[in-house]
Every structure is written in C-alpha cells, then in structure tokens.
Scaffold this motif. Sequence first.
Motif, PDB file in Angstrom:
ATOM      1  N   ASP A  93       0.955  -1.175   0.014  1.00 39.21           N
ATOM      2  CA  ASP A  93      -0.155  -0.081   0.061  1.00 39.21           C
ATOM      3  C   ASP A  93       0.753   1.248   0.052  1.00 39.21           C
ATOM      4  OD1 ASP A  93      -1.868   1.962   0.072  1.00 39.21           O
ATOM      5  OD2 ASP A  93      -2.858   1.296   2.208  1.00 39.21           O
ATOM      6  N   THR A  95       0.891   5.559  -0.968  1.00 37.59           N
ATOM      7  CA  THR A  95       0.057   6.607  -1.426  1.00 37.59           C
ATOM      8  C   THR A  95       1.042   7.908  -1.828  1.00 37.59           C
ATOM      9  OG1 THR A  95      -1.608   6.364   0.246  1.00 37.59           O
ATOM     10  CG2 THR A  95      -1.480   8.439  -0.571  1.00 37.59           C
ATOM     11  N   ARG A 106      -3.302   6.714  -5.132  1.00 39.65           N
ATOM     12  CA  ARG A 106      -2.831   5.625  -4.121  1.00 39.65           C
ATOM     13  C   ARG A 106      -2.876   4.277  -4.933  1.00 39.65           C
ATOM     14  NH1 ARG A 106      -6.458   4.124   1.433  1.00 39.65           N
ATOM     15  NH2 ARG A 106      -5.095   2.577   2.279  1.00 39.65           N
ATOM     16  N   ALA A 107      -2.168   3.299  -4.503  1.00 40.66           N
ATOM     17  CA  ALA A 107      -1.935   2.226  -5.038  1.00 40.66           C
ATOM     18  C   ALA A 107      -1.915   1.018  -4.165  1.00 40.66           C
ATOM     19  CB  ALA A 107      -0.619   1.937  -5.776  1.00 40.66           C
ATOM     20  N   ARG A 108      -2.999   0.234  -4.155  1.00 39.22           N
ATOM     21  CA  ARG A 108      -3.166  -1.095  -3.227  1.00 39.22           C
ATOM     22  C   ARG A 108      -3.235  -2.299  -3.867  1.00 39.22           C
ATOM     23  NH1 ARG A 108      -7.320  -0.273   1.350  1.00 39.22           N
ATOM     24  NH2 ARG A 108      -6.375  -2.203   2.169  1.00 39.22           N
ATOM     25  N   ASP A 110      -5.451  -4.749  -3.399  1.00 35.24           N
ATOM     26  CA  ASP A 110      -6.778  -5.068  -3.871  1.00 35.24           C
ATOM     27  C   ASP A 110      -7.475  -4.262  -4.917  1.00 35.24           C
ATOM     28  OD1 ASP A 110      -6.798  -2.795  -2.119  1.00 35.24           O
ATOM     29  OD2 ASP A 110      -8.241  -3.294  -0.774  1.00 35.24           O
ATOM     30  N   ASP A 111      -6.656  -3.131  -5.236  1.00 36.72           N
ATOM     31  CA  ASP A 111      -7.107  -2.609  -6.730  1.00 36.72           C
ATOM     32  C   ASP A 111      -6.914  -3.519  -7.763  1.00 36.72           C
ATOM     33  OD1 ASP A 111      -7.533  -0.304  -4.949  1.00 36.72           O
ATOM     34  OD2 ASP A 111      -5.613   0.748  -5.229  1.00 36.72           O
ATOM     35  N   PHE A 112      -6.171  -4.477  -7.712  1.00 30.65           N
ATOM     36  CA  PHE A 112      -5.849  -5.259  -8.919  1.00 30.65           C
ATOM     37  C   PHE A 112      -6.312  -6.899  -8.424  1.00 30.65           C
ATOM     38  CE2 PHE A 112      -2.759  -2.052  -8.753  1.00 30.65           C
ATOM     39  CZ  PHE A 112      -2.505  -1.558  -9.838  1.00 30.65           C
ATOM     40  N   THR A 200       5.694  -5.936  -4.271  1.00 36.43           N
ATOM     41  CA  THR A 200       4.829  -7.029  -5.384  1.00 36.43           C
ATOM     42  C   THR A 200       6.049  -7.801  -6.166  1.00 36.43           C
ATOM     43  OG1 THR A 200       4.587  -5.201  -7.018  1.00 36.43           O
ATOM     44  CG2 THR A 200       2.801  -5.536  -5.263  1.00 36.43           C
TER      45      THR A 200
END
Length: 228
Positions: A93, A95, A106-108, A110-112, A200
């Motif tokens: 996570d 921001t 923001r990149a998390r 669960d966005d993918f 990741t």
Amino acid sequence: MSGAGEPATVSIPIHDHAATGKAPAATSSAVPAAAAAAPAPAAAVAPRKVGIPFFRRGDHHRGSRCLAFLDFILRIAAFGPALAAAIATGTSDETLSVFTQFFQFRARFDDFPAFLFFMVANAIVAGYLVLSLPFSAVLVLRPQTIGLRLLLLVCDMIMAALLTAAAAAAAAIVDLAHNGNLRANWVAICMQFHGFCQRTSGSVVASFLTVVILMFLVILASCSIRKR
C-alpha cells in the motif's frame, strides 16, 4: 600338684622349621590369598558405533525414509516463501501526494484482482504446507504407507497448479506496472510507486520459488511410489 604359693607355669611349644625345610602353613597360604584379592585388569571394550535412528544399514526402507525426510525438509523450506509472499502482497500500500495533501494517488493490492487472487493463493498454499507436515512425518516413520503418499502427491499437484496460475497473473501485472503498454496508452507506475512495485515484485519471485519446491515434492513422491 603344686603348692598354693608357687606360680603357675605355661609351656609354649616351639617347632623347628629349619629342620623340616618347610615354611609354616600360615605363611604359605598368605601368598595365594593376596593374589586372589588383587583385582583382575579390566578388559578393553571397543567403542560401539551408534547409527542414526531410522537410517541404519539393516533397514530395508532406508531409501524410502531418506526420500520422506527430504520431503519433510522441502515442505518447511516452501512454507517460508509462500508466507512471505502473502504477507508482502497483503501489506502493499503506497500513497503518492501530488501538489497538495488533498490530491493524492494511491496504489493498493486489492485495486488489482490479480494481486488479490495472488495473495489468497499464497495463503492457501502456506496453510496447506503447515497441515501436511504431520503427514510427511508419518511417512518418515512408516515409508511403506502408499495411500498417504499418493494423497500428498495429488494435493501437491493441485497446490502447484493453483500457485502457478496466481504467480503468472501477478507477474503479468508487475511487468505492466514496470514497463506499461504504449499501444493501450497504459503508463508505467513504478516510476512513482517505488515501494509498491518492489514489494509486489519480491512477492512474485518468492511465489515462483515455492512453485519450484512444490514441483520437486511432486517428483519425489512419484519416485517413491514407483519404487513400490
């Protein structure tokens, strides 16, 4: 009978040992008694070789036990990368603030959907590896149990297929995040979200390492069943 005033006389016999040429009986018996009382020297005992339990030369299942023990070690080794990949992905996570504090990107994970599937698959595989350790230990003690070994073989193949699909999907998203796609006008986001991409990417590498170990487990189980 002597008178009342005379002292009593006691006669002590004296034997002439020199004339007979023999030693007294007490003196002759003293030497064997002393010799008998002397402790006998302890016999030298050779050190006894003690083999490793379950891996002795006379064991007919020695080869199968070695394969089962290697299976147990590999399951422990595969648990670490799978758990690390699940934790690293679940905590990805980041921001990015642009110009002001109220305008943020923001990149998390669960966005993918691919990363969400990837995290769940790694968690399932890690839990399976922990639950399979007692069964693997039973195979070390009883290598002739073919049914249990066949069950682990089938489950290992299912887990390997599941994790391979999840790792491949996550690897595609990671490659897209690093390089983008000019034809689709998708820009690379790793130039801005460094921490997210590093976590990741490391998770994908750890997951593929778990897949390799699972494939070794499948090969070991197949070899053990073939010997039977």
